[in-house]
Design an enzyme around this catalytic site. Structure first.
Site, short mmCIF file in Angstrom:
data_model
loop_
_atom_site.label_atom_id
_atom_site.label_comp_id
_atom_site.label_asym_id
_atom_site.label_seq_id
_atom_site.Cartn_x
_atom_site.Cartn_y
_atom_site.Cartn_z
N PRO A 148 17.46 -6.38 0.55
CA PRO A 148 18.16 -5.35 -0.23
C PRO A 148 17.99 -3.96 0.35
CG PRO A 148 17.09 -6.91 -1.70
CD PRO A 148 16.62 -7.26 -0.31
N TYR A 149 16.81 -3.67 0.90
CA TYR A 149 16.61 -2.37 1.54
C TYR A 149 17.58 -2.18 2.70
CZ TYR A 149 14.56 1.15 4.62
OH TYR A 149 14.37 2.22 5.45
N GLY A 150 17.66 -3.17 3.59
CA GLY A 150 18.57 -3.07 4.72
C GLY A 150 20.02 -2.92 4.29
N SER A 152 21.05 -1.58 1.51
CA SER A 152 21.25 -0.24 0.95
C SER A 152 21.36 0.82 2.04
CB SER A 152 20.10 0.11 -0.02
OG SER A 152 18.89 0.35 0.67
#
Length: 214
Positions: A148-150, A152
Site C-alpha cells: 500500500p505504501y508503494g 500511494s
C-alpha cells in the site's frame, strides 16, 4: 535564485536537511509539518538550526484537511516531502492513513498550487514504486508496487505528472525516486541506522554518533 519556497515534511530526515541547504543559499523557506516546533522533540532537534534563521517560517498543518492556499501563495517552488513512510506498517490497520496522507494530501496541495500559480513542484517518491527486481532498476522500467505504501507513492507521482501535463497548467513537476538514503537524522527503524547504532558497529553506539556525517 528561488525567492520563496515551501518544503512539506520539513521536520523529517530529508526535509530538514533540504531546509538547511536552502537557507544556506539565502532562500526564504516556508516549512510545513504535522509535528509542531516547540512541542515535538524530533521537530525541535531536526530544525534546531533553521528556527534561528529569519528566513525560515514553520507551520504545523495537515495537508489532507487544512487550508493550503495561503501557505503556497507567493511560492516559486514546492518541495513535497511530506508522506507517511514505511512498507511494512502500510499493511497494518493504519493503512488508510497512507491514502489520506500520501494521496489525498498530495492532491489537495496540487489544487492549491494550481490556484496560486506555483510554477515548480518537486515530489519525493520512492523505490517502492518499482516493485521487485532481479537487476538494478532503471527509470524507464515499468512500475509494480507490492505494498500500500508503494501504491500511494506511485499515485502521488502520477497526480503530479497529470497536473503538469494539463495544457492550462503553469506547473512543472519532477518526481525523485529515493532508494537507500541514509545519514544524520535518519529514522531509527531504517536498516542502516539499526546496524550502526544497535550493537553491530564495532566502536559502539555512543562513539558512532560522534563520528558526524557519513
Amino acid at each position: 535564485m528561488m525567492s520563496r519556497v515551501l518544503v512539506t515534511g520539513a521536520a523529517g530526515f530529508i526535509g530538514s536537511h533540504l531546509v538547511d541547504a536552502l537557507l544556506g543559499r539565502g532562500v526564504r523557506v516556508v516549512g510545513l509539518d504535522r509535528r509542531r516546533v516547540g512541542e515535538h522533540a524530533l521537530a525541535d532537534e531536526n530544525l534546531a538550526e533553521a528556527v534561528g534563521s529569519p528566513l525560515f517560517t514553520p507551520y504545523c498543518l495537515d495537508l489532507a484537511v487544512d487550508q493550503l492556499d495561503d501557505l503556497v501563495a507567493g511560492c516559486d517552488t514546492v518541495f513535497h516531502l511530506a508522506a507517511r513512510p514505511g512498507v511494512r506498517p502500510s499493511w497494518s490497520r493504519e493503512s488508510l492513513d497512507y491514502t489520506q496522507t500520501n494521496v489525498l494530501g498530495t492532491h489537495r496541495l496540487l489544487e492549491a498550487c494550481t490556484r496560486q500559480g506555483v510554477r515548480r513542484r518537486v515530489v519525493a517518491s520512492s523505490s517502492s514504486v518499482s516493485g521487485p527486481a532481479d537487476r538494478p532498476s532503471r527509470d524507464e522500467d515499468p512500475t509494480c508496487p507490492v505494498s500500500p505504501y508503494g501504491v500511494s507513492k506511485l499515485a502521488a507521482e502520477q497526480l503530479c505528472l497529470a497536473y503538469a501535463r494539463r495544457a492550462d497548467s503553469p506547473l512543472s513537476a519532477v518526481a525523485l525516486r529515493y532508494f537507500t538514503v541514509y545519514g544524520p537524522r535518519q529514522r531509527p527503524d531504517m536498516a542502516i541506522d539499526r546496524i550502526l547504532y544497535r550493537g553491530m558497529w564495532p566502536v559502539g553506539a555512543a562513539a558512532a554518533r560522534t563520528l558526524g556525517p557519513w
